[in-house]
Motif scaffolding. Sequence first.
Motif, PDB file in Angstrom:
ATOM      1  N   ASP A  42       0.804  -1.227   0.000  1.00  0.00           N
ATOM      2  CA  ASP A  42       0.000   0.000   0.000  1.00  0.00           C
ATOM      3  C   ASP A  42       0.836   1.276   0.000  1.00  0.00           C
ATOM      4  N   SER A  43       2.134   1.168   0.331  1.00  0.00           N
ATOM      5  CA  SER A  43       2.938   2.378   0.518  1.00  0.00           C
ATOM      6  C   SER A  43       4.242   2.327  -0.276  1.00  0.00           C
ATOM      7  N   PRO A  44       4.373   3.125  -1.355  1.00  0.00           N
ATOM      8  CA  PRO A  44       5.654   3.217  -2.062  1.00  0.00           C
ATOM      9  C   PRO A  44       6.782   3.667  -1.138  1.00  0.00           C
ATOM     10  N   MET A  45       6.445   4.507  -0.162  1.00  0.00           N
ATOM     11  CA  MET A  45       7.449   5.001   0.781  1.00  0.00           C
ATOM     12  C   MET A  45       8.029   3.851   1.606  1.00  0.00           C
ATOM     13  N   VAL A  46       7.169   2.958   2.107  1.00  0.00           N
ATOM     14  CA  VAL A  46       7.643   1.834   2.918  1.00  0.00           C
ATOM     15  C   VAL A  46       8.428   0.851   2.053  1.00  0.00           C
ATOM     16  N   ARG A  47       7.975   0.619   0.823  1.00  0.00           N
ATOM     17  CA  ARG A  47       8.720  -0.276  -0.075  1.00  0.00           C
ATOM     18  C   ARG A  47      10.124   0.263  -0.321  1.00  0.00           C
ATOM     19  N   GLU A  48      10.211   1.567  -0.573  1.00  0.00           N
ATOM     20  CA  GLU A  48      11.529   2.179  -0.800  1.00  0.00           C
ATOM     21  C   GLU A  48      12.390   2.085   0.453  1.00  0.00           C
ATOM     22  N   LEU A  49      11.785   2.300   1.617  1.00  0.00           N
ATOM     23  CA  LEU A  49      12.518   2.216   2.882  1.00  0.00           C
ATOM     24  C   LEU A  49      13.076   0.816   3.086  1.00  0.00           C
ATOM     25  N   TYR A  50      12.264  -0.203   2.802  1.00  0.00           N
ATOM     26  CA  TYR A  50      12.720  -1.579   2.956  1.00  0.00           C
ATOM     27  C   TYR A  50      13.809  -1.926   1.942  1.00  0.00           C
ATOM     28  N   CYS A  51      13.679  -1.441   0.710  1.00  0.00           N
ATOM     29  CA  CYS A  51      14.722  -1.688  -0.290  1.00  0.00           C
ATOM     30  C   CYS A  51      16.052  -1.086   0.155  1.00  0.00           C
ATOM     31  N   ARG A  52      15.984   0.114   0.698  1.00  0.00           N
ATOM     32  CA  ARG A  52      17.200   0.784   1.145  1.00  0.00           C
ATOM     33  C   ARG A  52      17.796   0.085   2.369  1.00  0.00           C
ATOM     34  N   TYR A  53      16.932  -0.378   3.275  1.00  0.00           N
ATOM     35  CA  TYR A  53      17.476  -1.100   4.428  1.00  0.00           C
ATOM     36  C   TYR A  53      18.059  -2.441   3.997  1.00  0.00           C
ATOM     37  N   ALA A  54      17.440  -3.098   3.019  1.00  0.00           N
ATOM     38  CA  ALA A  54      17.994  -4.347   2.501  1.00  0.00           C
ATOM     39  C   ALA A  54      19.387  -4.113   1.923  1.00  0.00           C
ATOM     40  N   ASP A  55      19.580  -2.981   1.244  1.00  0.00           N
ATOM     41  CA  ASP A  55      20.895  -2.621   0.714  1.00  0.00           C
ATOM     42  C   ASP A  55      21.902  -2.483   1.848  1.00  0.00           C
ATOM     43  N   PHE A  56      21.490  -1.793   2.930  1.00  0.00           N
ATOM     44  CA  PHE A  56      22.395  -1.640   4.064  1.00  0.00           C
ATOM     45  C   PHE A  56      22.701  -2.981   4.721  1.00  0.00           C
ATOM     46  N   LEU A  57      21.690  -3.835   4.869  1.00  0.00           N
ATOM     47  CA  LEU A  57      21.903  -5.136   5.499  1.00  0.00           C
ATOM     48  C   LEU A  57      22.852  -5.995   4.679  1.00  0.00           C
ATOM     49  N   LEU A  58      22.695  -5.971   3.352  1.00  0.00           N
ATOM     50  CA  LEU A  58      23.611  -6.702   2.486  1.00  0.00           C
ATOM     51  C   LEU A  58      25.023  -6.145   2.613  1.00  0.00           C
ATOM     52  N   ALA A  59      25.144  -4.826   2.702  1.00  0.00           N
ATOM     53  CA  ALA A  59      26.464  -4.213   2.883  1.00  0.00           C
ATOM     54  C   ALA A  59      27.099  -4.689   4.181  1.00  0.00           C
ATOM     55  N   GLN A  60      26.290  -4.810   5.241  1.00  0.00           N
ATOM     56  CA  GLN A  60      26.823  -5.279   6.522  1.00  0.00           C
ATOM     57  C   GLN A  60      27.339  -6.714   6.408  1.00  0.00           C
ATOM     58  N   VAL A  61      26.594  -7.573   5.704  1.00  0.00           N
ATOM     59  CA  VAL A  61      27.026  -8.958   5.529  1.00  0.00           C
ATOM     60  C   VAL A  61      28.323  -9.014   4.725  1.00  0.00           C
ATOM     61  N   MET A  62      28.400  -8.229   3.639  1.00  0.00           N
ATOM     62  CA  MET A  62      29.616  -8.231   2.819  1.00  0.00           C
ATOM     63  C   MET A  62      30.799  -7.683   3.601  1.00  0.00           C
ATOM     64  N   GLN A  63      30.563  -6.635   4.394  1.00  0.00           N
ATOM     65  CA  GLN A  63      31.638  -6.074   5.209  1.00  0.00           C
ATOM     66  C   GLN A  63      32.097  -7.085   6.247  1.00  0.00           C
ATOM     67  N   SER A  64      31.146  -7.859   6.803  1.00  0.00           N
ATOM     68  CA  SER A  64      31.480  -8.881   7.789  1.00  0.00           C
ATOM     69  C   SER A  64      32.363  -9.965   7.182  1.00  0.00           C
ATOM     70  N   VAL A  65      32.053 -10.370   5.952  1.00  0.00           N
ATOM     71  CA  VAL A  65      32.866 -11.383   5.272  1.00  0.00           C
ATOM     72  C   VAL A  65      34.294 -10.884   5.086  1.00  0.00           C
ATOM     73  N   ALA A  66      34.429  -9.663   4.571  1.00  0.00           N
ATOM     74  CA  ALA A  66      35.762  -9.100   4.348  1.00  0.00           C
ATOM     75  C   ALA A  66      36.516  -8.916   5.657  1.00  0.00           C
ATOM     76  N   CYS A  67      35.807  -8.432   6.686  1.00  0.00           N
ATOM     77  CA  CYS A  67      36.424  -8.187   7.981  1.00  0.00           C
ATOM     78  C   CYS A  67      36.935  -9.484   8.596  1.00  0.00           C
ATOM     79  N   ASN A  68      36.102 -10.534   8.564  1.00  0.00           N
ATOM     80  CA  ASN A  68      36.493 -11.815   9.145  1.00  0.00           C
ATOM     81  C   ASN A  68      37.686 -12.432   8.421  1.00  0.00           C
TER      82      ASN A  68
END
Length: 252
Positions: A126-152
């Motif tokens: 129902d909300s383009p704003m919430v969809r965009e927010l979730y897409c952007r948070y998914a991008d950040f979460l993926l970045a955290q996982v990739m950073q964790s792999v490199a860091c480890n």
Amino acid sequence: MAILEARNDADIDFGSNRLLDLMPRKARDELRAHGRLVHMEVGDRLFHAGKLVDQSYFPLDSTTVSLMVELDDDERRVEVASIGSEGAIGGIVSCGDLPAFTQAQVQVEGSMVQVPMGVMDRIKDDSPMVRELYCRYADFLLAQVMQSVACNAFHPIEARAARWLMTAQDRAGDRLKLTQDALAGLLGVQRTTINAVARQLQDEGMIEYRRGVIRIVDRDALEKRACGCYASLDRHFDKVIGDRNAAWMEQC
């Protein structure tokens, strides 16, 4: 999973979670009507690997959850991402009650907003704003996982431990209830290794550790010891999500 408090709550503090704080009014009304406030203890699991995810969770204040990948037939686990009041768990990327790949386990006890997945999917539809927010948070979460792999893979355990402690301090404050066994598991190393690291950080005056409690004493010194992964992720969150003044919100 121990739920100490569970009730429909018209007074959810949306300001206690950065994603909830950015939600538009209609989405907040839906969350008030169908979400419930729950209190979780350390060690509680929100979902298990391979099991269907039928709830979304928004940690409030200092509550922190680790996403753990299980290795060697469930005998060993390692943290690939941690989520606090800046984010959410469950249904971030997928739509519907799909099976989880990781295990979500509470590391710092506290309250969360629990929302049925069907409700969260309806809000996103129902909300383009919430969809965009979730897409952007998914991008950040993926970045955290990739950073964790490199860091480890490349950073020494002292720097990784310092980074983890700084992130935990941001969410939970200076006093962290955490055993060395738990920290060893999160970082994917032996307890003897964490013993040596904790002793070194304590001898250098950065932390104090006693009876399952770690207290951050010298944040500046700990920041110098940490790897650059902490600052990289912090900058990325500000770029892709930010706050109510972010340019992308105007476009939505």
